[in-house]
Design an enzyme around this catalytic site. Structure first.
Site, PDB file in Angstrom:
ATOM      1  CB  SER A  53      65.532  47.075-106.864  1.00  5.36           C
ATOM      2  OG  SER A  53      65.692  45.862-107.587  1.00  5.36           O
ATOM      3  CD  GLU A 123      55.772  47.055-105.621  1.00  4.27           C
ATOM      4  OE1 GLU A 123      55.135  47.961-105.038  1.00  4.27           O
ATOM      5  OE2 GLU A 123      57.005  47.087-105.771  1.00  4.27           O
ATOM      6  CD  GLU A 189      60.362  44.401-100.190  1.00  2.32           C
ATOM      7  OE1 GLU A 189      61.244  45.246 -99.962  1.00  2.32           O
ATOM      8  OE2 GLU A 189      59.846  44.242-101.316  1.00  2.32           O
TER       9      GLU A 189
END
EC number: 2.1.2.11
Length: 271
Positions: A53, A123, A189
């Protein structure tokens, strides 16, 4: 020292499993620089995540997909230098693990060797389980990340809540695959609160929620969102604990005004 959660002078991966067994919530914040890392570490946060991010909130890009491994390493070095207690985890950015498990291991080794971090985050669920296992077998702790995975934003159709209805089965399967592959924690998430609670109860590893309700073992937020440095639109799941963006704006205006008025520097700031 922490107000609650993990009670340790130096946090290790084992402390997260102990916290779950003891019913203690864990706190996670992102960090991308030494100053914020030192402040959050001294405040008692349990884990600092050097997330991809950074592409958005540090480098000003529209997507996380463009950040490179070299860029992540520079940021992570700054965080680890300033951190004494919290466990530092670094994202494996897009393009550094998808080709093969060997590529992933090589990328993870670079992060660990060059930054001093304690773990990497990756991920994906079932499809990435073999890769997680290879990284863990190389002696590198792993945090998984399932539900909405930002690096897959295009294939997921944008910022869409995952795990609703029939897709809840996939969420459970992904969570179990990540755990069985050897991860010590997993980020959930943008998934429904009840689904996240079910996953948390099903797993023996720590779940860390972001937009996943309060039934997870811990929470993570991007600090620029949580503390109001980002003055733009924020995700629904963000609670703003400060308005640093407004404070900095006002401070900058006061500084500019003093210069224009000729009152800075004054006698106290001069030699």
């Amino acid at each position: 020292m922490p107000m609650s959660g993990i009670d340790a002078k130096k946090i290790r991966t084992r402390h997260f499993r102990e916290a779950k067994v003891n019913g203690q919530k864990v706190s996670v914040l992102t960090s991308y620089d030494a100053l914020s890392a030192r402040i959050f570490d001294e405040a008692g946060v349990d884990m600092l995540l050097v997330g991809d991010s950074a592409a958005n909130v540090v480098l000003g890009r529209d997507t996380t997909l463009s950040i490179t491994l070299d860029e992540m390493i520079v940021l992570a070095k700054a965080v680890t230098i300033a951190t004494k207690r919290a466990l530092v985890v670094v994202d494996l950015p897009f393009g550094t693990y998808e080709v093969s498990p060997n590529q992933a291991v090589e990328s993870a080794i670079r992060i660990m060797r060059e930054t001093g971090a304690a773990a990497v985050k990756i991920e994906g669920g079932v499809e990435i389980a073999q890769t997680i296992r290879r990284i863990v077998d190389a002696g590198i702790p792993v945090v998984g990340h399932i539900g909405y995975t930002p690096q897959s934003e295009h294939s997921l159709g944008g910022h869409v809540v995952q795990g609703r209805g029939a897709s809840s089965g996939k969420l459970i399967a992904d969570a179990r695959a990540v755990e069985q592959a050897g991860a010590f924690a997993v980020v959930l998430e943008m998934v429904p609160a009840e689904a996240a609670r079910e996953v948390t109860e099903d797993l023996s590893i720590t779940t860390i929620g972001i937009g996943a309700g309060n039934g997870t073992d811990g929470q993570v937020l991007v600090w620029q969102d949580a503390f109001g440095l980002n003055r733009g639109k924020k995700p629904r799941f963000v609670r703003e604990y400060a308005t640093l963006g407004d404070s900095l704006h006002d401070a900058a205006q006061a500084y500019i005004a003093d210069i224009h008025a000729g009152t800075f520097p004054g006698e106290a700031e001069s030699f």
